[in-house]
Design a protein around this motif. Structure first.
Motif, short mmCIF file in Angstrom:
data_model
loop_
_atom_site.label_atom_id
_atom_site.label_comp_id
_atom_site.label_asym_id
_atom_site.label_seq_id
_atom_site.Cartn_x
_atom_site.Cartn_y
_atom_site.Cartn_z
N ILE A 1 0.85 -1.11 0.03
CA ILE A 1 -0.20 0.04 -0.20
C ILE A 1 0.98 1.28 -0.12
CG2 ILE A 1 -1.59 1.34 1.52
CD1 ILE A 1 -2.86 -1.37 2.06
N ARG A 2 1.76 1.15 0.81
CA ARG A 2 2.74 2.39 0.89
C ARG A 2 3.60 2.61 -0.54
NH1 ARG A 2 3.62 4.55 5.63
NH2 ARG A 2 2.92 3.26 7.45
N ARG A 3 3.83 1.55 -1.14
CA ARG A 3 4.62 1.58 -2.57
C ARG A 3 3.58 2.23 -3.76
NH1 ARG A 3 4.92 -0.83 -7.43
NH2 ARG A 3 3.49 -2.29 -7.02
N LEU A 4 2.28 1.64 -3.58
CA LEU A 4 1.19 2.27 -4.54
C LEU A 4 0.89 3.86 -4.15
CD1 LEU A 4 -0.97 -0.92 -4.72
CD2 LEU A 4 0.69 0.01 -6.31
N ALA A 5 0.82 4.08 -2.99
CA ALA A 5 0.70 5.30 -2.50
C ALA A 5 1.65 6.41 -3.09
CB ALA A 5 0.34 5.37 -1.16
N THR A 6 2.73 5.96 -2.74
CA THR A 6 4.05 6.65 -3.28
C THR A 6 3.93 6.93 -4.83
OG1 THR A 6 5.39 6.11 -1.39
CG2 THR A 6 6.45 6.65 -3.72
N LEU A 7 3.65 5.97 -5.73
CA LEU A 7 3.58 5.99 -7.19
C LEU A 7 2.36 6.89 -7.60
CD1 LEU A 7 4.07 2.19 -7.98
CD2 LEU A 7 5.55 4.06 -8.35
N CYS A 8 1.35 7.07 -6.78
CA CYS A 8 0.35 7.90 -7.19
C CYS A 8 0.41 9.32 -6.69
CB CYS A 8 -1.08 7.19 -6.90
SG CYS A 8 -1.76 6.99 -5.45
N GLY A 9 1.48 9.64 -6.05
CA GLY A 9 1.69 11.02 -5.35
C GLY A 9 1.41 11.22 -4.11
N CYS A 10 0.97 10.27 -3.44
CA CYS A 10 0.52 10.41 -1.81
C CYS A 10 1.72 11.15 -1.17
CB CYS A 10 0.18 9.51 -1.43
SG CYS A 10 -1.56 8.57 -1.63
N ARG A 11 1.39 12.31 -0.39
CA ARG A 11 2.43 12.96 0.79
C ARG A 11 2.74 12.03 1.80
NH1 ARG A 11 3.96 18.41 -0.76
NH2 ARG A 11 2.77 18.79 -2.61
N ALA A 12 1.64 11.25 2.15
CA ALA A 12 1.88 10.33 3.11
C ALA A 12 0.96 9.13 3.41
CB ALA A 12 1.90 11.27 4.38
N VAL A 13 1.13 8.06 4.10
CA VAL A 13 0.28 7.14 4.55
C VAL A 13 0.43 7.03 6.16
CG1 VAL A 13 -0.39 4.62 4.43
CG2 VAL A 13 0.67 5.92 2.32
#
Length: 126
Positions: free
Chosen positions: A84-96
């Motif tokens: 989830i953290r990897r995918l969130a980074t790929l879509c430009g999330c600032r933080a999880v």
């Protein structure tokens, strides 16, 4: 400030606590409600729950990015796996951030996001 969470109690709690921090908050029950919104705030950060029925948080962020909506996003979840953290980074999330959100980490992340790029205006094309 935009909150998207299908859990009424969490959504209301986040709305209340972030309003106490001085944020103007608009809350949505799910991704479909947010996607149907015709105009988003000019200065905003999105706090989006990962686990929602029909359209999870990462899928929602992906759809927003495809629509050229690049407001900063923070993903919240009960279990933040490495994937989830990897995918969130790929879509430009600032933080999880993991629930429960018990300290000032969410407000701090929002302030950081707004200070470093949350001021662009994005309007959905009807």
């Amino acid at each position: 400030m935009i909150i998207v969470d299908d859990d009424d109690a969490v959504r209301q709690s986040l709305t209340f606590s972030l309003a106490l921090e001085g944020f103007q908050v608009r809350a949505f029950r799910n991704g479909e409600e947010l996607l149907a919104e015709q105009e988003l705030p000019a200065r905003a950060c999105m706090v989006i729950d990962y686990c929602m029925p029909s359209l999870d948080g990462l899928a929602l962020i992906g759809r927003l990015r495809q629509s050229a909506i690049a407001l900063p996003a923070i993903l919240i979840t009960a279990k933040a796996s490495a994937e989830i953290r990897r995918l969130a980074t790929l879509c430009g999330c600032r933080a999880v951030l993991e629930k429960p959100l018990e300290d000032s980490s969410l407000a701090d992340c929002i302030r950081d996001a707004l200070a470093s790029g949350g001021s662009e205006a994005f309007r959905k094309q009807g």
